[in-house]
Motif scaffolding. Structure first.
Motif, PDB file in Angstrom:
ATOM      1  N   UNK A   1       0.856  -1.177   0.000  1.00 13.27           N
ATOM      2  CA  UNK A   1       0.000   0.000   0.000  1.00 13.27           C
ATOM      3  C   UNK A   1       0.897   1.234   0.000  1.00 13.27           C
ATOM      4  N   UNK A   2       0.560   2.153  -0.860  1.00 13.63           N
ATOM      5  CA  UNK A   2       1.290   3.423  -0.892  1.00 13.63           C
ATOM      6  C   UNK A   2       0.288   4.561  -0.847  1.00 13.63           C
ATOM      7  N   UNK A   3       0.516   5.501   0.049  1.00 14.23           N
ATOM      8  CA  UNK A   3      -0.315   6.705   0.089  1.00 14.23           C
ATOM      9  C   UNK A   3       0.530   7.842  -0.467  1.00 14.23           C
ATOM     10  N   UNK A   4       0.021   8.486  -1.481  1.00 16.47           N
ATOM     11  CA  UNK A   4       0.787   9.568  -2.105  1.00 16.47           C
ATOM     12  C   UNK A   4       1.154  10.609  -1.062  1.00 16.47           C
ATOM     13  N   UNK A   5       2.426  10.999  -1.040  1.00 13.51           N
ATOM     14  CA  UNK A   5       2.873  11.970  -0.048  1.00 13.51           C
ATOM     15  C   UNK A   5       2.280  13.345  -0.297  1.00 13.51           C
ATOM     16  N   UNK A   6       1.753  13.506  -1.497  1.00 11.03           N
ATOM     17  CA  UNK A   6       1.159  14.797  -1.835  1.00 11.03           C
ATOM     18  C   UNK A   6      -0.348  14.791  -1.610  1.00 11.03           C
ATOM     19  N   UNK A   7      -0.861  13.685  -1.068  1.00  9.21           N
ATOM     20  CA  UNK A   7      -2.308  13.616  -0.827  1.00  9.21           C
ATOM     21  C   UNK A   7      -2.697  14.724   0.145  1.00  9.21           C
ATOM     22  N   UNK A   8      -3.903  15.353  -0.033  1.00  8.04           N
ATOM     23  CA  UNK A   8      -4.323  16.436   0.876  1.00  8.04           C
ATOM     24  C   UNK A   8      -4.425  15.954   2.326  1.00  8.04           C
ATOM     25  N   UNK A   9      -4.745  14.674   2.555  1.00  9.85           N
ATOM     26  CA  UNK A   9      -4.839  14.162   3.928  1.00  9.85           C
ATOM     27  C   UNK A   9      -3.484  14.181   4.594  1.00  9.85           C
ATOM     28  N   UNK A  10      -2.463  13.773   3.807  1.00  9.97           N
ATOM     29  CA  UNK A  10      -1.103  13.765   4.347  1.00  9.97           C
ATOM     30  C   UNK A  10      -0.668  15.197   4.651  1.00  9.97           C
ATOM     31  N   UNK A  11      -0.982  16.133   3.746  1.00 12.82           N
ATOM     32  CA  UNK A  11      -0.586  17.536   3.957  1.00 12.82           C
ATOM     33  C   UNK A  11      -1.252  18.122   5.202  1.00 12.82           C
TER      34      UNK A  11
END
Lengths: 472, 472
Positions: free
Chosen positions: A378-388
């Motif tokens: 599983x990879x969550x994009x580091x640029x995802x708004x949730x991560x930000x």
């Protein structure tokens, strides 16, 4: 930005009550894998249901093929239509407490003890994994509701009782309740910090599949005197095959194994490199000194972003005291593979079968047993708004930006949410390296608990800000 | 040549009594490895002592560190000074009878049953191994003494009770009683025929050593998610090492392994080739079809005259149901090596240690455990006068020349006699392939018993002839 001093003061002012509530939960010996404790599991679930109902949730217990799940829905009135739907996931089951004689206080009688460093710690089975951590989010929600009157999003809390056991129970439940669990993101609090002062967000998890392989040769065990030299020895066949599973550079040699292993983006590599991962200390801590993985990759890459083939067990022939001159009829090994990127379980299994077939003598047979619990990476994009959003919130609480890191282990439920609900998970936790999850004297620092609650409050604030910002 | 019709007629005329005596011995459940049967072992030894005393031997029971040995000396009066001294060796202990439910008649209640082929057979544990076989020699001696008044040689009978167990008991006994056991040759009746019609003399036995090897890496079992890829897995190290123990041609790759492996003499190779060893049938009988030994050697050479390295057991990590994502702290294998020619146990152990050391990662450790019971290979010159004498005698009894063959298994006592008493053994037995030694329904054909007794009578006759021949 929303003023949340009232929420934070509420959290700090009522910390003793929060700790007392956690202690109540910790007193249930909810070992999900042991039928002797299934009553305690049901009691823990019922306690959580009451807790959530008191907080204003519509809470219920749902049956599964394993332990019941607590499902609680919070639907604030008057939310804008674009308000996000959040699914919070945690687990109330705990690891068995054995060996009991290594505990300094009884595992299900939580204690507060101050260390020589002045830090207060909560000792109990489940203190960090996952009762203490899941309570950080519930306590943050409670404090927010108390101060602000209602949460700024739709929230479903899902707490399971089989995380330490058979993950297929929850998989089945999620598959049968997709509509009810539909959400924009999953929050999970079951991971650790980078170090005691630096929070972390996990953006990559490796997947995992498990295979048992049995090589059979002679129709029965043979005497190595009468047959040794001429008859096929399945242990020899098995060790030869397994001995070729990696090349001299530590690369896995199965055909097609690296298909779908995408390079780690340069930005992530830079970020990882800046962490100065303490490879020497990490290996030394377990009695080793030489990285055993693929040449050309740093230790953190070997565990975070590279796939593996591991032999977890092997058995054949005579293994008791002394010697027995036997050529056994068969030999068995248990393998697991850690997956990254777009590697699929089917691809790995196909490669393994091709690899073995190409090396199997014509008068030997092989059989496989695929163990359950497949999970893809599983990879969550580091640029995802949730991560930000989480990055900002954590930085406010801890005074430094959180580390975006990977984890070599698999959290199958993240893959389940991704594949069944088509939704990413935000993995934030406040565990420390020395918390001893799964070990005697498991603990959770009061600082982890308090600042964990405050961190979630700041994340909730971030979500509230989004609601208030005028939509363009 | 001495007329022995009286001896042979005596044997045939009193066969029922011989069978009755064997039945008495078979009724003792003398399982030497099971303390519950040690009383039965002492009873069987006492019965043999009485039997030999009645035959005119000076018989006694000697203590050992295991079961008692029966020692009986026959010193005929008036023998010429050059009369040979013979040591006859056998064992009264038997294999455990398990699994009991597979026996058609109770293992320690011997039965005579006629097969559909008309052949009468004796069924009991120990029928062939070794009670029936050792009694062939004792019955031949009895018949000879009865007909001729005395044996034409000095004879010591040595019957042990630990052959199926710990061979070091007899080793110690022989070492401490060298003078008493001094002899010109050892007769042993514990082997088989080439086929039902063709007798055999075993002139080569492989030696054997046993080693346990343990590879250790991490200081404790690790989680393959958190460490997999970067941390050393001892199963991977062990399988890699063991997988390289043989090259692509089936040759053992330990340094110095083949030192002292002398080529088989051309005459022996011719004799072996003439046997038309049924390689296909031999492999098919155990579910195999492809010889697994060194390329360029026939199957009978692979088991008779080539050394081996075999893995008899392997164990590490998790081997129960399902899977466990563990990287174990250590991994173990049990090896045996079959030795030929002048290969020494020390040479093989040194080669193994060099081999492992050269392949061991710097942060792993290895430890060894050498199991007892080392034996070097034994070869009896086919041109030895004892072999020639036996060849003639067996040819007279069976109507065809005996096969001079090798055996892949080890009979450590032969090596013990060779190294401690400096004496060769003459290995002649009348077992058949289907006798089921060590298995349920063990049997000995009455034909094997009768013609076995007659064969030894003819060998005794050959020795008598030697005495009577004027010395030049």
């Amino acid at each position: 930005m929303k003023n949340i001093e009232d929420v934070l003061q509420g959290i700090d002012g009522a910390l003793d009550e929060s700790v007392a509530r956690l202690f109540e939960l910790l007193r249930y010996p909810s070992v999900g894998t042991d039928p002797a404790y299934h009553g305690a599991c049901r009691d823990a679930a019922a306690w959580l249901k009451r807790l959530l109902a008191e907080m204003g949730f519509k809470a219920r217990l749902d049956k599964t093929t394993g332990q019941p799940v607590v499902v609680a829905e919070y639907a604030p009135k008057g939310l804008p239509s674009h308000a996000p739907r959040i699914l919070f996931y945690g687990h109330y089951d705990v690891q068995p407490p054995d060996p009991l004689d290594l505990w300094e206080s009884p595992p299900f009688e939580p204690q507060l003890r101050k260390g020589t460093d002045g830090e207060e710690r909560i000792f109990a089975r489940g203190a960090v994994d996952d009762k203490g951590q899941l309570m950080t989010f519930l306590e943050a929600s409670r404090a927010w509701i108390k101060a602000k009157g209602g949460l700024p999003f739709h929230l479903t809390v899902l707490l399971e009782g089989d995380e330490e056991g058979d993950s297929t129970h929850l998989d089945r439940y999620v598959a049968e309740n997709r509509a009810k669990l539909k959400s924009d993101v999953v929050f999970i609090c079951d991971t650790g910090m980078w170090d005691a002062k630096t929070p972390a967000i996990i953006t990559r998890l490796r997947g995992c599949i498990a295979e048992e392989i049995v090589i059979s040769g002679p129709s029965k065990d043979l005497h190595s005197g009468y047959y040794g030299g001429a008859a096929r020895n399945p242990i020899r066949v098995l060790t030869k095959i397994l001995g070729e599973l990696h090349d001299g550079n530590g690369k896995v040699t199965l055909p097609g194994f690296y298909d779908g292993v995408d390079p780690v983006p340069a930005s992530t590599r830079r970020q990882w490199k800046s962490l100065n991962f303490p490879a020497k200390k990490y290996l030394k801590g377990v009695g080793l000194s030489i990285p055993a993985g693929e040449k050309g990759y740093a230790v953190y890459e070997q565990i975070w972003s590279r796939p593996t083939a591991e032999i977890n067990g092997i058995y054949s022939g005579y293994t008791g005291a002394g010697s027995k001159t036997v050529l056994p009829a068969e030999a068995m090994a248990k393998l697991t593979f850690r997956l990254v990127g777009r590697q699929t379980p089917a691809q790995i299994r196909k490669g393994l079968r091709q690899f073995v077939k190409a090396r199997l003598p014509a008068d030997c047979k092989v059989r496989y047993k695929s163990e359950g619990g497949d999970s893809m990476a599983v990879t969550v994009a580091e640029t995802s708004p949730w991560v930000r959003l989480a990055q900002n919130a954590l930085k406010q609480e801890w005074g430094r930006a959180p580390v975006l890191m990977a984890e070599g282990a698999s959290i199958p439920v993240v893959g389940t949410f991704k594949s069944l609900l088509k939704v990413d998970s935000l993995l934030i936790g406040f565990g420390r390296e020395d918390d001893g999850a799964h070990s005697p004297n498991e603990k959770y620092d009061v600082t982890s608990f308090r600042k964990g609650i405050r961190s979630w409050a700041r994340i909730i604030a971030g979500l509230a800000d989004q609601q208030e910002r005028p939509k363009s």
